[in-house]
Design a protein around this motif. Sequence first.
Motif, PDB file in Angstrom:
ATOM      1  N   GLY A 165     -10.076  27.277  -9.643  1.00 35.91           N
ATOM      2  CA  GLY A 165      -9.658  27.425  -8.246  1.00 35.91           C
ATOM      3  C   GLY A 165     -10.147  26.301  -7.342  1.00 35.91           C
ATOM      4  O   GLY A 165     -10.158  26.435  -6.112  1.00 35.91           O
ATOM      5  N   LEU A 166     -10.536  25.186  -7.928  1.00 37.47           N
ATOM      6  CA  LEU A 166     -11.096  24.093  -7.121  1.00 37.47           C
ATOM      7  C   LEU A 166     -10.048  23.467  -6.203  1.00 37.47           C
ATOM      8  O   LEU A 166     -10.361  23.001  -5.114  1.00 37.47           O
ATOM      9  CB  LEU A 166     -11.709  23.011  -8.033  1.00 37.47           C
ATOM     10  N   HIS A 167      -8.786  23.479  -6.658  1.00 35.78           N
ATOM     11  CA  HIS A 167      -7.715  22.853  -5.872  1.00 35.78           C
ATOM     12  C   HIS A 167      -7.477  23.602  -4.560  1.00 35.78           C
ATOM     13  O   HIS A 167      -6.851  23.067  -3.651  1.00 35.78           O
ATOM     14  CB  HIS A 167      -6.432  22.807  -6.695  1.00 35.78           C
ATOM     15  N   GLU A 168      -7.986  24.826  -4.485  1.00 33.44           N
ATOM     16  CA  GLU A 168      -7.806  25.579  -3.247  1.00 33.44           C
ATOM     17  C   GLU A 168      -8.909  25.284  -2.229  1.00 33.44           C
ATOM     18  O   GLU A 168      -8.813  25.649  -1.063  1.00 33.44           O
ATOM     19  CB  GLU A 168      -7.772  27.082  -3.561  1.00 33.44           C
ATOM     20  N   LYS A 169      -9.941  24.638  -2.707  1.00 34.57           N
ATOM     21  CA  LYS A 169     -11.065  24.329  -1.811  1.00 34.57           C
ATOM     22  C   LYS A 169     -11.063  22.871  -1.360  1.00 34.57           C
ATOM     23  O   LYS A 169     -11.883  22.478  -0.532  1.00 34.57           O
ATOM     24  CB  LYS A 169     -12.387  24.586  -2.542  1.00 34.57           C
ATOM     25  N   CYS A 170     -10.186  22.107  -1.953  1.00 38.25           N
ATOM     26  CA  CYS A 170     -10.278  20.666  -1.765  1.00 38.25           C
ATOM     27  C   CYS A 170      -8.942  20.034  -2.146  1.00 38.25           C
ATOM     28  O   CYS A 170      -8.236  20.557  -2.995  1.00 38.25           O
ATOM     29  CB  CYS A 170     -11.383  20.177  -2.703  1.00 38.25           C
ATOM     30  N   TYR A 171      -8.587  18.937  -1.481  1.00 36.65           N
ATOM     31  CA  TYR A 171      -7.341  18.239  -1.829  1.00 36.65           C
ATOM     32  C   TYR A 171      -7.631  17.194  -2.910  1.00 36.65           C
ATOM     33  O   TYR A 171      -8.522  16.357  -2.729  1.00 36.65           O
ATOM     34  CB  TYR A 171      -6.764  17.547  -0.605  1.00 36.65           C
ATOM     35  N   ILE A 172      -6.875  17.248  -3.970  1.00 37.10           N
ATOM     36  CA  ILE A 172      -7.117  16.304  -5.062  1.00 37.10           C
ATOM     37  C   ILE A 172      -5.988  15.292  -5.145  1.00 37.10           C
ATOM     38  O   ILE A 172      -4.817  15.653  -5.328  1.00 37.10           O
ATOM     39  CB  ILE A 172      -7.294  17.059  -6.398  1.00 37.10           C
ATOM     40  N   LEU A 173      -6.354  14.029  -4.959  1.00 40.77           N
ATOM     41  CA  LEU A 173      -5.386  12.942  -5.044  1.00 40.77           C
ATOM     42  C   LEU A 173      -5.565  12.222  -6.373  1.00 40.77           C
ATOM     43  O   LEU A 173      -6.676  11.786  -6.707  1.00 40.77           O
ATOM     44  CB  LEU A 173      -5.598  11.948  -3.887  1.00 40.77           C
ATOM     45  N   ALA A 174      -4.474  12.120  -7.106  1.00 37.36           N
ATOM     46  CA  ALA A 174      -4.534  11.504  -8.441  1.00 37.36           C
ATOM     47  C   ALA A 174      -4.476   9.982  -8.314  1.00 37.36           C
ATOM     48  O   ALA A 174      -3.612   9.443  -7.623  1.00 37.36           O
ATOM     49  CB  ALA A 174      -3.376  12.016  -9.290  1.00 37.36           C
TER      50      ALA A 174
END
Lengths: 310, 114, 225
Positions: free
Chosen positions: A212-221
């Motif tokens: 669920g980390l993507h819900e706490k933080c924006y991840i840019l590839a």
Amino acid sequence: MSELKSGSNLEKVLKAGHFAFTGECGPPKGANVEHLKEKLAHLKGHVDAVNMTDNQTAVVRMSSLAGSAIMIGEGSEPNFQMVCRDRNRLAIMSDILGAYSLGIRNMLCLSGDHQTFGNHPQAKNVHDIDSMQLIALVKKMRDEGKFMNGEDIDVPPKMFIGAACNPFADPYEYRVYRLANKIEAGADFIQTQCIFNMDKFRDFMKKVVDMGLHEKCYILAGVTPMKNAGMANFMSKFVPGMDIPESLIKRLKGVDKKDQAEEGIKFALEQVEEFKEMKGVAGVHMMAIEWEHMVPEIAERAGVLPRPAV
Amino acid sequence: MRLSYPAAVKIIQVPCTGRVDILHLLNSIEDGADGVYVAGCLEGECHYRDGNLKAKRKVEYVKRILTELGIEPDRVQMYNLSSAQGARFAEIAAEMVETVKKLGPTPVKKGTAA
Amino acid sequence: MIVADRKSLEEILAMVENNKKILILGCKGCVTVCNVGGLKEVEILASSIRIARKKSGKDIDIDINVLERQCDREYVAGIKDTVGDYEAVISLACGVGPQFLSEMYTDQTFYPGVNTTFFGGATEHGVWEERCAGCGTCAIHLFGGLCPVARCAKSLLHGPCGGSSDGRCEVNKDTECIWDTIVRKKMEQGRLEDLMGVRGPKDWQTARDGGPRRSIREELIQGNI
């Protein structure tokens, strides 16, 4: 994520749910402001924010703070990179205040490449605090309005806090926990190391989503278009923490030398397409290394233009 | 066997080349020897265990010191032969003398006692 | 122990270039154990210098001595009657030795014959590795008994950086990535949570950053207990 933390363009783009597209620019090896402005002109309007690298690979360049300030003057939004290698906590905090005063609203918190890789390997490094503690410090300054020692800050700096993540470094199984720790420390967004091994990254993102980390933080590839097979070979061998599959090198070698750049761009575009659909990925960080002039074309072909006005 | 070997060679006997010390070699050079070599048993045939291999390492070490001092490392050598090889002994002595002759007199000045 | 490396003969020869009578002083402490400043090394250095000086036609008179420890005034005092006989002294002790000597014999010149490198131990015969940075606030128990301050090239406190590869440090492939080892150990123990969270910034006042350090034990100042 209800109120804006910094009010930066990047934050607004991400918060509005747009697929973010950031760029990168290395400051000049000198005080060549005109050259920097030329490079920035290529990026303007084609990305949401531009990372201004901080003595990248430990090679001395114009300071990322000055570069970021110049960028603001040129009408783009900087993502001010800061490494722990060259500053102690005093310099770190004062540079953060200075950056905010100059209008900088995004920061990327890094440990920094070791100085032995750079052009002054004889240098003494600092590492007073590490990247994890830097993230927590920027957050403390922003949210609590306090210095590290607990003293009040007169007008706290409101930064959108970025951190790096390299899913391709070892030990692999630990990397997702390190990411979780950075988010826990206060990272609002993550920019990953250049991705070439898609299989491994898919697996990594699955773990990220499961936690669920993507819900706490924006991840840019992170995406870096290869200019030719030689560059792929070089990065594979000499740049720490790079994972470049043999299949990619083969693919680049498989076409005429004059067509290798186009093949590299094609691969990057395929990646962007996949990232648009990949669960947990909120955008792409396009690192066109010394290839800033190609970014407009890449952005166009990636279908990320025009950039949202938020 | 009445084999002759060069008169220039002065023999110092030790029970095993393992007894040879770095200082023995260095002091010889210091005292003006043009060359010094260690004649040990064949490798793998040390009568004790590995005295000749130890000697070999010491010879290498002294060669490094001489190199650092700008002195030809060939002035110090390690040879291996068995006690049954009398002819070989004479041959080695001649070989070493030849090596040293080619190098010329030691650059370490004699008669300048420390 | 304290580990050191012998300086090059070239450097040492340049130090005593103009001297005709010197003393080479070894130490029976750490530098004897790490084969750099004990009796043997003192003798080898003396012989090497004599060879070099004979070669250049400038003779030198060298005496040798090895003190029990050069980091103890009572042993350093042992050469008080003879130290003045020399134009210079080369100490093969760690950096502490020539300083204790310089402090006691203010008129004499003491040259360091070794480069003091680190606090460590021998991992195999002839190989020494760093283990401690002497930061003054030991916390190795938090990291599986392994010190990231001394053994991580960036002294990171929150896991391996992005350059860790196959258990090796990005700075040097011969160097273990200590964070890789710490993380794997914790994972095997099922105690990865020990490494989560943000540690407070390290207080470097107890390290060199707080200025030269002193250790005071009142009870010993008053006398032996």
